[in-house]
Design a protein around this motif. Structure first.
Motif, PDB file in Angstrom:
ATOM      1  N   THR A   1      10.592  -0.880  -0.576  1.00  0.00           N
ATOM      2  CA  THR A   1      11.137  -0.457  -1.990  1.00  0.00           C
ATOM      3  C   THR A   1      10.274   0.844  -2.095  1.00  0.00           C
ATOM      4  O   THR A   1       9.440   1.080  -1.450  1.00  0.00           O
ATOM      5  CB  THR A   1      11.133  -1.394  -3.078  1.00  0.00           C
ATOM      6  OG1 THR A   1       9.873  -1.615  -3.167  1.00  0.00           O
ATOM      7  CG2 THR A   1      11.829  -2.954  -2.636  1.00  0.00           C
ATOM      8  N   ALA A   2      10.550   1.505  -3.292  1.00  0.00           N
ATOM      9  CA  ALA A   2       9.931   2.607  -3.644  1.00  0.00           C
ATOM     10  C   ALA A   2       8.507   2.206  -3.795  1.00  0.00           C
ATOM     11  O   ALA A   2       7.606   3.027  -3.758  1.00  0.00           O
ATOM     12  CB  ALA A   2      10.515   3.234  -5.030  1.00  0.00           C
ATOM     13  N   LEU A   3       7.883   1.011  -4.436  1.00  0.00           N
ATOM     14  CA  LEU A   3       6.786   0.577  -4.581  1.00  0.00           C
ATOM     15  C   LEU A   3       5.987   0.575  -3.492  1.00  0.00           C
ATOM     16  O   LEU A   3       4.765   0.988  -3.424  1.00  0.00           O
ATOM     17  CB  LEU A   3       6.867  -0.930  -5.062  1.00  0.00           C
ATOM     18  CG  LEU A   3       7.341  -1.171  -6.536  1.00  0.00           C
ATOM     19  CD1 LEU A   3       7.399  -2.650  -6.882  1.00  0.00           C
ATOM     20  CD2 LEU A   3       6.479  -0.267  -7.707  1.00  0.00           C
ATOM     21  N   ALA A   4       6.417  -0.249  -2.418  1.00  0.00           N
ATOM     22  CA  ALA A   4       5.814   0.144  -0.806  1.00  0.00           C
ATOM     23  C   ALA A   4       5.482   1.578  -0.570  1.00  0.00           C
ATOM     24  O   ALA A   4       4.551   1.942  -0.062  1.00  0.00           O
ATOM     25  CB  ALA A   4       6.634  -0.654   0.327  1.00  0.00           C
ATOM     26  N   GLN A   5       6.525   2.363  -0.781  1.00  0.00           N
ATOM     27  CA  GLN A   5       6.470   3.820  -0.281  1.00  0.00           C
ATOM     28  C   GLN A   5       5.351   4.376  -1.309  1.00  0.00           C
ATOM     29  O   GLN A   5       4.484   5.251  -0.962  1.00  0.00           O
ATOM     30  CB  GLN A   5       7.791   4.780  -0.559  1.00  0.00           C
ATOM     31  CG  GLN A   5       7.620   6.039  -0.077  1.00  0.00           C
ATOM     32  CD  GLN A   5       7.462   6.080   1.347  1.00  0.00           C
ATOM     33  OE1 GLN A   5       8.212   5.592   2.249  1.00  0.00           O
ATOM     34  NE2 GLN A   5       6.300   7.029   1.861  1.00  0.00           N
ATOM     35  N   ALA A   6       5.406   4.447  -2.558  1.00  0.00           N
ATOM     36  CA  ALA A   6       4.315   4.968  -3.513  1.00  0.00           C
ATOM     37  C   ALA A   6       2.967   4.184  -2.968  1.00  0.00           C
ATOM     38  O   ALA A   6       1.832   5.108  -3.013  1.00  0.00           O
ATOM     39  CB  ALA A   6       4.550   4.613  -4.855  1.00  0.00           C
ATOM     40  N   ALA A   7       2.582   2.916  -2.797  1.00  0.00           N
ATOM     41  CA  ALA A   7       1.362   2.589  -2.343  1.00  0.00           C
ATOM     42  C   ALA A   7       0.916   3.176  -1.054  1.00  0.00           C
ATOM     43  O   ALA A   7      -0.336   3.501  -0.909  1.00  0.00           O
ATOM     44  CB  ALA A   7       1.547   0.931  -1.905  1.00  0.00           C
ATOM     45  N   THR A   8       1.883   3.269  -0.110  1.00  0.00           N
ATOM     46  CA  THR A   8       1.441   4.010   1.047  1.00  0.00           C
ATOM     47  C   THR A   8       1.078   5.572   0.883  1.00  0.00           C
ATOM     48  O   THR A   8      -0.016   5.882   1.346  1.00  0.00           O
ATOM     49  CB  THR A   8       2.746   3.843   2.032  1.00  0.00           C
ATOM     50  OG1 THR A   8       2.940   2.291   2.240  1.00  0.00           O
ATOM     51  CG2 THR A   8       2.374   4.580   3.506  1.00  0.00           C
TER      52      THR A   8
END
Length: 254
Positions: free
Chosen positions: A149-156
């Motif tokens: 999700t966008a959460l994983a992308q933002a964290a990365t």
């Protein structure tokens, strides 16, 4: 060979004289506690009491901020500006950090709650704003994210440490987001079914959706919602199933 998996629960959700969940019992099973920060649930006394119980049990503590929505338990969507989101996150995180530091402890992780998390899953700008706000306060926080999700992308993108989370008591839509609670089958109430499903996901290295899809992902942590009537039974059954499958329950160490 024994593998390690984190088992977390959302807790600290009582408010004044109104109890929610059985945190003391859950803390004998889980390895990480996501503690509500007073906006969607909880209050200063509940936060402090939950931290005391968690630290005594050797359970990692983390902040679990949500929208200012006590009546809706943080499950109603609220549109905020980036500045408002930043300050809302930092206000709640700061309160959790202060209570932890007063106990000689430090927060290990950070996880968005409810509608705030669901909205950020769909919106990279919102996810980035929330995570950047938290990391500006405590840069070494481990972010607990919904994978793919966008959460994983933002964290990365932010270069943060993060754990990919799956839910023991929720089902998934084909796009990898959680099934809307308004829809039938969104919640899993049967502890045996919940445990078997999680063990299968770990074996397959994939999220299984309601449409029968398998979405490949790493899985670092498993969540049980502490407010559910079946939460304790699900946690106990899942812990036993994980042990039988060769997993050791433990919080991340780095």
């Amino acid at each position: 060979m024994t593998r390690t998996i984190d088992l977390n629960a959302d807790m600290g959700e009582s408010f004044g004289p109104w109890p929610m969940g059985n945190d003391a019992a859950l803390l004998k099973i889980v390895s990480s506690a996501n503690i509500a920060c007073g906006f969607h649930a909880g209050d200063p006394d509940t936060m402090a009491r939950t931290m005391d119980l968690a630290l005594a049990a050797g359970v990692a503590i983390g902040a679990h901020p949500g929208f200012a929505d006590l009546q809706g338990f943080g499950r109603r969507r609220i549109n905020l500006s980036g500045t408002e989101l930043t300050h809302m996150i930092q206000y709640q995180l700061g309160s959790a950090m202060a209570l932890a530091q007063a106990r000689g402890a430090r927060l290990a992780h950070f996880k968005l709650h409810g509608a705030l998390s669901n909205m950020a899953c769909e919106d990279l700008e919102m996810a980035t704003t929330c995570y950047r706000a938290a990391l500006a306060v405590q840069p070494d926080l481990r972010l607990v994210v919904m994978p793919e999700t966008a959460l994983a992308q933002a964290a990365t993108d932010l270069g943060a440490a993060w754990s990919a989370e799956v839910f023991a008591d929720r089902t998934y839509a084909d796009d990898g987001t959680l099934t809307d609670r308004k829809l039938p089958g969104a919640m899993i109430h049967d502890p045996v079914a919940a445990a078997a499903r999680i063990v299968a996901m770990l074996r397959d290295g994939a999220i299984t959706t309601t449409g029968g899809k398998r979405l490949p992902t790493r899985i670092d942590t498993i969540c049980v919602h502490g407010d559910g009537a079946e939460a304790l039974a699900i946690a106990r059954t899942l812990a036993a199933a994980l042990d039988e499958a060769g997993f050791r329950i433990a919080a991340p160490t780095a």
